[in-house]
Design a protein around this motif. Structure first.
Motif, mmCIF file in Angstrom:
data_model
loop_
_atom_site.group_PDB
_atom_site.id
_atom_site.type_symbol
_atom_site.label_atom_id
_atom_site.label_comp_id
_atom_site.label_asym_id
_atom_site.label_seq_id
_atom_site.Cartn_x
_atom_site.Cartn_y
_atom_site.Cartn_z
ATOM 1 N N SER A 1 0.643 -1.378 -0.150
ATOM 2 C CA SER A 1 0.437 0.318 -0.021
ATOM 3 C C SER A 1 1.002 1.599 -0.073
ATOM 4 O O SER A 1 0.614 2.027 -0.454
ATOM 5 N N VAL A 2 1.928 1.132 0.459
ATOM 6 C CA VAL A 2 3.157 2.192 0.407
ATOM 7 C C VAL A 2 3.250 2.433 -0.990
ATOM 8 O O VAL A 2 3.722 3.966 -1.314
ATOM 9 N N LYS A 3 3.662 1.694 -1.852
ATOM 10 C CA LYS A 3 4.450 1.861 -3.491
ATOM 11 C C LYS A 3 3.085 1.977 -4.437
ATOM 12 O O LYS A 3 3.116 1.526 -5.160
ATOM 13 N N SER A 4 1.960 1.790 -3.664
ATOM 14 C CA SER A 4 1.063 1.885 -4.892
ATOM 15 C C SER A 4 0.417 3.028 -4.635
ATOM 16 O O SER A 4 1.072 3.773 -4.072
ATOM 17 N N SER A 5 -0.931 3.487 -5.022
ATOM 18 C CA SER A 5 -1.835 5.086 -5.523
ATOM 19 C C SER A 5 -2.025 5.006 -3.961
ATOM 20 O O SER A 5 -2.066 6.249 -3.738
ATOM 21 N N ALA A 6 -2.324 4.219 -2.482
ATOM 22 C CA ALA A 6 -2.693 5.336 -1.784
ATOM 23 C C ALA A 6 -1.381 5.508 -0.911
ATOM 24 O O ALA A 6 -1.571 6.337 0.505
ATOM 25 N N LYS A 7 0.037 5.529 -0.895
ATOM 26 C CA LYS A 7 1.314 5.898 -0.548
ATOM 27 C C LYS A 7 1.077 5.636 0.996
ATOM 28 O O LYS A 7 1.415 6.840 1.277
ATOM 29 N N ARG A 8 0.402 4.830 2.010
ATOM 30 C CA ARG A 8 0.236 4.287 2.929
ATOM 31 C C ARG A 8 0.563 3.589 3.471
ATOM 32 O O ARG A 8 0.251 2.691 2.852
ATOM 33 N N ASP A 9 0.970 3.810 4.890
ATOM 34 C CA ASP A 9 1.484 2.648 5.551
ATOM 35 C C ASP A 9 0.638 2.190 6.815
ATOM 36 O O ASP A 9 0.634 2.625 7.130
ATOM 37 N N PHE A 10 -0.866 1.140 5.984
ATOM 38 C CA PHE A 10 -1.478 1.120 7.237
ATOM 39 C C PHE A 10 -1.250 1.059 8.219
ATOM 40 O O PHE A 10 -2.163 0.440 9.521
ATOM 41 N N VAL A 11 -0.703 -0.839 7.780
ATOM 42 C CA VAL A 11 -0.187 -0.951 9.188
ATOM 43 C C VAL A 11 0.541 -0.082 10.853
ATOM 44 O O VAL A 11 0.373 0.136 12.205
ATOM 45 N N ALA A 12 1.100 1.102 9.943
ATOM 46 C CA ALA A 12 1.644 2.041 11.557
ATOM 47 C C ALA A 12 0.842 2.650 11.781
ATOM 48 O O ALA A 12 1.039 3.198 12.586
ATOM 49 N N GLU A 13 -0.846 2.810 10.440
ATOM 50 C CA GLU A 13 -1.531 3.706 11.329
ATOM 51 C C GLU A 13 -2.261 2.899 12.203
ATOM 52 O O GLU A 13 -2.773 3.661 13.613
ATOM 53 N N TYR A 14 -2.769 1.799 12.141
ATOM 54 C CA TYR A 14 -3.203 1.158 12.868
ATOM 55 C C TYR A 14 -2.268 0.830 14.352
ATOM 56 O O TYR A 14 -2.736 0.561 15.310
ATOM 57 N N VAL A 15 -1.203 0.945 14.269
ATOM 58 C CA VAL A 15 -0.918 0.278 15.231
ATOM 59 C C VAL A 15 -0.774 1.478 16.276
ATOM 60 O O VAL A 15 -1.002 1.289 17.640
ATOM 61 N N GLU A 16 -0.533 2.753 16.166
ATOM 62 C CA GLU A 16 -0.876 3.620 16.385
ATOM 63 C C GLU A 16 -2.393 4.363 16.679
ATOM 64 O O GLU A 16 -2.041 4.421 18.218
ATOM 65 N N ALA A 17 -2.668 3.954 16.166
ATOM 66 C CA ALA A 17 -4.404 4.038 16.988
ATOM 67 C C ALA A 17 -5.013 3.552 17.791
ATOM 68 O O ALA A 17 -5.627 2.992 18.990
ATOM 69 N N LEU A 18 -4.392 1.982 17.491
ATOM 70 C CA LEU A 18 -4.647 1.107 19.099
ATOM 71 C C LEU A 18 -3.866 1.477 20.106
ATOM 72 O O LEU A 18 -4.069 0.933 21.060
ATOM 73 N N ARG A 19 -2.810 1.825 19.961
ATOM 74 C CA ARG A 19 -1.873 2.160 20.887
ATOM 75 C C ARG A 19 -2.549 2.879 22.019
ATOM 76 O O ARG A 19 -2.715 3.418 23.524
ATOM 77 N N ARG A 20 -3.369 4.553 21.607
ATOM 78 C CA ARG A 20 -3.558 5.726 21.713
ATOM 79 C C ARG A 20 -4.943 4.725 22.591
ATOM 80 O O ARG A 20 -5.034 5.854 23.326
#
Ligand code: H79
Length: 394
Positions: free
Chosen positions: A89-108
């Motif tokens: 997902s980082v090297k295609s159109s979204a250009k986002r690391d969804f795993v990173a976003e998921y991890v940060e949200a769960l930690r919060r």
């Protein structure tokens, strides 16, 4: 394992390129979509509404204590940045690391963090035929090692590694672990993540059994977690028309069955391609959360109870308390429970706080009287029994 036994309830998330097609996560393989054609979906996968905090908030509202996300399914598409693959997902159109976003949200949100990772990847011919394509088979295993290391290195503390797709054509038992070099891989995982729990799908039993689509307890002392879909069993990823969503009482009964066997329930959602969770799933999770907000002490950290609830439902226990889960409230509002050896100090309906009158008969029969004719809780009325000691059966 302590937090895991306290948790009892987690949310599984199947989300990836397959979500765009709305025919489940097996669509590429079952419909024989060529890898290059399937890969074009990566251009369309740009989920503007993806909001990991909203997922985490919903999981909390449901009363879940952890989540497990498909960082990559059998199609090989990664929701994380990987130096071992461009199909991410980082090297295609979204250009986002969804795993990173998921991890940060769960930690919060204070939720424990699980990573699902499929060892197999349908894009490798060597997966299907090792003899014809030995180099491909080797590359497949190397990719898995490299990506698991990335997942265990780049996102801080991870609580569960949920392998899947370890099955290899023609191999059984230890041969599977040998093919993936799972012993070596899991030793590396534990070095990088000393606290992690690993499931049993890399060919090695490790920490957790994983019954799929049924709730079946392992032997006492062994960790286990049942995973289930909310709708039809062939669709963990988003299924556009999914006509057989389970009812709230069915889902609650699964959770209680897991808790009664000292195991966990991992209930799946398949978010839409835009990253939002469909109404049918949101409603059910919220209803479970409302039920849990009143009845949670009978679930979190539950223990096995040596006596049951007769014809009415199931039992869980904790310390000197037993919990009757009455799924089928009897006609006159009088509960007949066989097999309790203890002296009962009190019997209280958790939903209303009402106390029952306790009568005992011969043959270890207990009667709880003075309760309403209609079920105080339409899903599962929990009656808490305070006992004179640890629950004992007779
Ligand atoms: O990730 C979920 C599934 O995709 C995965 N495990 C859970 C957690 C899984 N891998 N294999 N299986 C489940 C069993 C395979 C079932 C199948 Fe079928 C029967 C594959 C093809 C026929 C069900 C029906 C899926 C597609 C059609």
């Amino acid at each position: 394992m302590k937090w895991f036994h306290e948790a009892r309830f987690g949310i599984f998330v199947h989300w990836g390129l397959y979500s765009l097609l709305g025919r489940g996560e097996w669509v590429m393989h079952v419909e024989r979509i060529p890898a290059d054609e399937y890969a074009k979906l990566a251009r369309k996968f740009n989920p503007k509404k993806f909001d990991a905090d909203a997922w985490a908030a919903l999981a909390k509202e449901a009363g879940a204590r952890y989540m497990v996300l498909t960082t990559r399914h059998h199609d090989g598409f990664c929701l994380f940045d990987s130096s071992a693959s461009d199909f991410t997902s980082v090297k295609s159109s979204a250009k986002r690391d969804f795993v990173a976003e998921y991890v940060e949200a769960l930690r919060r949100a204070g939720l424990k963090i699980g990573f699902y990772y499929s060892l197999l990847d349908w894009r490798f011919p060597g997966y299907f035929d090792r003899e014809a394509h030995p180099e491909s088979a080797k590359a497949l295993v190397e990719q898995a090692h490299a990506q698991v290391k990335e997942l265990m290195t780049n996102y801080g503390k991870i609580d569960i590694l949920w392998y899947d797709g370890g099955w290899v054509p023609g191999l059984t038992g230890e041969q599977i672990a040998d093919f993936w070099r799972a012993k070596e891989l899991n030793a590396t995982v534990r070095k990088l993540q000393p606290h992690i729990l690993i499931n049993n799908r890399s060919g090695i039993p490790e920490d957790l059994d994983t019954p799929e689509q049924h709730v079946t307890a392992s032997a006492p002392g062994r960790g286990w977690e049942s995973c289930m879909t909310m709708g039809d069993s062939c669709g963990w990823g988003y299924v556009h028309n999914n006509p057989n969503f389970k009812t709230v009482p069915q889902l609650i009964q699964h959770l209680v069955t897991a808790a009664a066997g000292e195991g966990n329930y991992l209930l799946n959602v398949g978010p839409k391609p835009d990253g939002t969770i469909r109404k049918e799933e949101v409603e059910r999770l919220r209803a479970i959360g409302r039920w849990l907000s009143v009845n949670c002490e009978s679930i979190y950290g539950s223990e096995r109870c040596p006596f049951g609830a007769g014809m009415l439902g199931l039992t869980t226990a904790k310390g000197n308390n037993a919990y009757l889960h009455v799924f089928r409230w009897p006609k006159q509002g009088e509960l007949s429970i066989p097999g309790i050896k203890n002296k009962i100090k009190s019997a209280t309906v958790l939903a209303t706080g009402q106390h029952a009158r306790i009568e005992t008969g011969s043959n270890c029969r207990t009667f709880l009287k003075g309760l309403p004719k209609r079920p105080p809780d339409p899903y599962d009325t929990v009656v808490k029994l305070v006992l004179d000691g640890k629950p004992e059966a007779c």
